[in-house]
Scaffold this active site. Structure first.
Site, PDB file in Angstrom:
ATOM      1  N   GLU A  76       1.007  -1.352   0.049  1.00 28.97           N
ATOM      2  CA  GLU A  76      -0.650  -0.279   0.186  1.00 28.97           C
ATOM      3  C   GLU A  76       1.186   1.142   0.103  1.00 28.97           C
ATOM      4  O   GLU A  76       1.301   1.937   0.842  1.00 28.97           O
ATOM      5  CB  GLU A  76      -0.924  -0.289   1.377  1.00 28.97           C
ATOM      6  CG  GLU A  76      -2.119   0.793   1.624  1.00 28.97           C
ATOM      7  CD  GLU A  76      -2.590   0.827  -0.341  1.00 28.97           C
ATOM      8  OE1 GLU A  76      -2.792   1.658  -1.035  1.00 28.97           O
ATOM      9  OE2 GLU A  76      -3.279  -0.204  -0.010  1.00 28.97           O
ATOM     10  N   CYS A 134      -3.031   7.967   3.463  1.00 32.51           N
ATOM     11  CA  CYS A 134      -3.045   7.250   2.034  1.00 32.51           C
ATOM     12  C   CYS A 134      -3.699   8.164   1.476  1.00 32.51           C
ATOM     13  O   CYS A 134      -2.879   7.594  -0.125  1.00 32.51           O
ATOM     14  CB  CYS A 134      -2.238   6.448   2.095  1.00 32.51           C
ATOM     15  SG  CYS A 134      -3.488   5.267   2.963  1.00 32.51           S
TER      16      CYS A 134
END
Lengths: 500, 500
Positions: free
Chosen positions: B245, B282
């Site tokens: 990720e 994120c």
């Protein structure tokens, strides 16, 4: 410009020049056309693509005689096997049509807005969408089932992904002809230009994998070839998914009770399996564990007789024949290995049967040797068997032959073998991989495809990626995620609803 | 032996020494214990593991006050946010329990023997099985939701995979304490020793990824960190799945109609989103496309006012603060970029708002800059917008703000944005990622997780692999694949059957 020759493995002669190697600029142009085809191919919808796959199958069947003859000339696999392979391929195209019509593969999932212990949840709707243009590398050993037509192409097209195939140099004429048949049928159907493309030559394959518009790679071939493509992928600005179908030993275990029950049958069946198609299957059982003692001896003797009755076979190409001869010689000379039956090692396709002890199990024995060769490893007890199994690399398959009604040892064997395989076969042979819903053709490295399969309906998952719409207006959602749609199974607020 | 210090980012002082860096030998020992736990953890069964996850959630809740205080000391994220993050984490553990009890995640599929156009088909039964021990890399920005507890750990344990966590150096004390809480609860529950492990130090992380018994890696962090781990994986004898990720720009588009409708709301909402948690998400929207003209001007002005009202924030650690200051300065100096509002660039956590034109869109603008900074790119027409979007890297999310009832442009935007994202948000903001069945948190590189999600119930799929039993006796099959079992959804001969 380098010519691409079609070589007859029976004679070693060049039968024809098929094409010129595809240049870097040509590869790039093909990738752009494929990319442009992505949206129109998706917009054909599930029913449209199912009908397209049906049309491709029908076109292949129409061209069967010509395609099978060409494939036989380039592979020496024989027309019986190749006719069967073509039937398999057409069945597979149509089965993916069924997958599309049924629609469960989309994993459509809807969560309505709700309050949760972590706060309010928005409207979320998830399904799988096409990943984009896919590069497919044809395999030498399946000119029809893992090449221009075949599992990767069928599953990628079903997913809605245009495909550019790298033709295998071992059967370029078959590849080119299949491409013409399929591309012609696709055009006639009304599929977008660029739905299917083909490239020839090793550099063209490398260019394809490096091209920014290619979004995934399907590969069936050697571990070394896969490593080379992975190195190209790692150098990309955006590494992409790689689905490799590589090396596989496919161990087979015969329990003491199974040997007592049917030593002769298993000996002959094992030989039939490891020599099928010249032993050039990724599911060839290369190693069998056989108990010591008279029943095991009988099995070995039955296998020896079966091998002795076999003629040498023409292998797929000169490189494979040379590699087989070298591999067979290396195996025969490994410490603790004895040759049970063989012809001369210098001729390419002579079937070879070897024995060793499960206790010794030299490293040469646990590596795949591509071709009609296998090793029988004799074990004295279950502990020795377990220790040997724990030294095995991962394979696509593992097989257990058990005695009538025997379950305790088979259950233990399943536990030892499962971490090292993708499919566990009982009382049969791993060659012959049915195309079906429950099939899995994969396994941890070096079998690869740890998470995915390259045979069976689940193969479509490789060329899809999940996508979620949050608070999207109904008009923007794909039909399958709209409130009123009921024609596919969907999971709504955690509960699975079958097709309405 | 190197000490692992816990540093207070508010003061820069070392608050305590948490541990010594884990040695290579200790990592190996942990991997062996984890491997030994694999079978017993699987044998707990779905209900057993669901109960284990419930016990872990309860233990975390019992330790909430202490854990939140420790996490706040190490991250400066504030107790409100961290209390919410702990609630999220406990909810997630329990939701995976629901996933286990429901059982659809196994993808149980049964094909009975049948005659097919490609010949007879054996009995084939497929379901997903645990992949084996998993290495989880904690993230700096989510000490509770993507670290020792969190999505990777919860989904791996649910799958039946033991977990060894590499503690993030930014919050080692929180990691160690969470480990003790969870490992203690697991032991009390009766889970096998080795169900959960922890290592500290960068070399220990590398050792973990290289260890032969580790079967998959879950990672949340930088692209550079991911590249380093991928290089280790590529050097393994058996490369293993890597679920990263990584970086994400998260573009947001405001249509002209949306700006006309609610410029001030969107301006303020955008600032609230990109500065949430110090912009250290994120899913932070780092770039918004705003139309030229008075409505767009009003949006920019509203955003300017919102930024001006914000205090500087303490960033997660000194490295991130330095990197943020450098990145912000680089962005501010990029050609065609103007600063709308900022404090001094030298202070770590000052929120910064910049503008540029969609036509120029310098390369600095399309890279993630971690921290409370974002760029408003002004576009003149839809063609300019589309061209700009096609220059964007892939992200975890993309967002569209549309006018009331507007669908034509949003539909086109969905088409342009979908290849570049994993989730498409309408009329909202991408920060705040609900844990649910339909969630997808992934995207093509550099977002990574192309095929899989790291948030939501489907995250379990990463730590499972398909396995097929062929002609297996009922006694050897897992319960879920036996004829009589009806407690989970299963696909039988191609037809999906809901739970009986």
């Amino acid at each position: 410009m380098t010519d691409v020759p079609s070589i007859d493995p029976r004679t070693g002669d060049v039968a024809e020049i098929v094409a010129a190697e595809t240049t870097t600029a040509e590869v790039a142009a093909l990738c752009r056309v494929a990319d442009a085809a992505s949206r129109p191919l998706e917009d054909l919808g599930r029913d449209g693509r199912a009908a397209l796959l049906d049309a491709l199958a029908a076109a292949l069947e129409d061209a069967a005689t010509e395609v099978v003859a060409l494939a036989d000339r380039e592979t020496a696999l024989g027309t019986t096997r190749l006719t069967g392979e073509l039937a398999r391929t057409c069945y597979q195209l149509r089965l993916f049509g069924e997958v599309l019509r049924e629609g469960g593969y989309l994993e459509a999932t809807i969560d309505h807005p709700a309050d949760t212990p972590m706060g309010p949840r928005p409207d979320l709707r998830r399904m799988l969408v096409p990943i984009g243009p896919v590069a497919v590398f044809g395999a030498s050993n399946f000119p029809l089932a893992f090449s221009v037509p075949g599992g990767d192409t069928a599953s990628a097209l079903a997913a809605g992904c245009p495909v550019v195939v790298k033709a295998h140099g071992s059967h370029p004429a078959t590849s080119q002809r299949c491409y013409e048949v399929l591309a012609g049928a696709a055009e006639q159907f009304g599929a977008p230009p660029g739905t299917l493309g083909i490239v020839h030559g090793q550099q063209a394959g490398a260019d394809l994998v490096a091209h920014p518009l290619v979004r995934a790679v399907g590969f069936t071939g050697s571990t070394a070839g896969a490593r080379a493509l992975l190195a190209i992928i790692e150098k990309r600005a955006d590494p992409i998914p790689f689905y490799g179908e590589l090396s596989s030993l496919n161990p087979l275990v015969v329990t003491r009770a199974a040997a007592a029950d049917r030593a002769a049958d298993i000996g002959a069946g094992f030989v039939a399996s490891f020599t099928l198609g010249g032993g050039q299957f990724c599911t060839k059982p290369g190693l069998a564990f056989v108990p010591t003692g008279p029943d095991g001896d009988a099995l070995v003797e039955a296998a020896r007789r079966a091998v002795a009755a076999l003629d040498p076979v023409v292998l797929l190409n000169e490189r494979i024949a040379e590699s087989y001869a070298a591999g067979a010689a290396r195996l025969a000379q490994a410490p603790g290995v004895s040759v049970v039956r063989t012809g001369t090692m210098r001729a390419g396709g002579v079937p070879v049967l070897l024995t060793t002890s499960a206790r010794a199990l030299p490293p040469e024995v646990v590596e795949e040797c591509f071709g009609p060769i296998a090793v029988l490893a004799r074990y004295r007890d279950d502990a020795e068997l377990r220790t040997a199994i724990e030294r095995l690399p991962s394979s696509l398959t593992a097989t257990v032959h058990r005695g009538p009604g025997e379950t305790e040892l088979p259950d233990a064997l399943a536990g030892w073998l499962r971490p090292r395989a993708g499919r566990l076969v009982f009382d049969g042979y791993p060659t012959g991989v049915a195309v079906s819903w429950a099939q899995h053709h994969g396994g941890p490295w070096p079998a690869t495809n740890t998470q995915h399969t390259s045979v069976g309906t689940a193969a479509i998952r490789r060329f899809l990626r999940p996508f979620t719409w949050q608070n999207a207006p109904q008009e923007v959602l794909p039909a399958e995620l709209r409130d009123a749609y009921g024609a596919i199974p969907r999971r709504i607020n955690g509960t699975l609803h079958p097709t309405a």
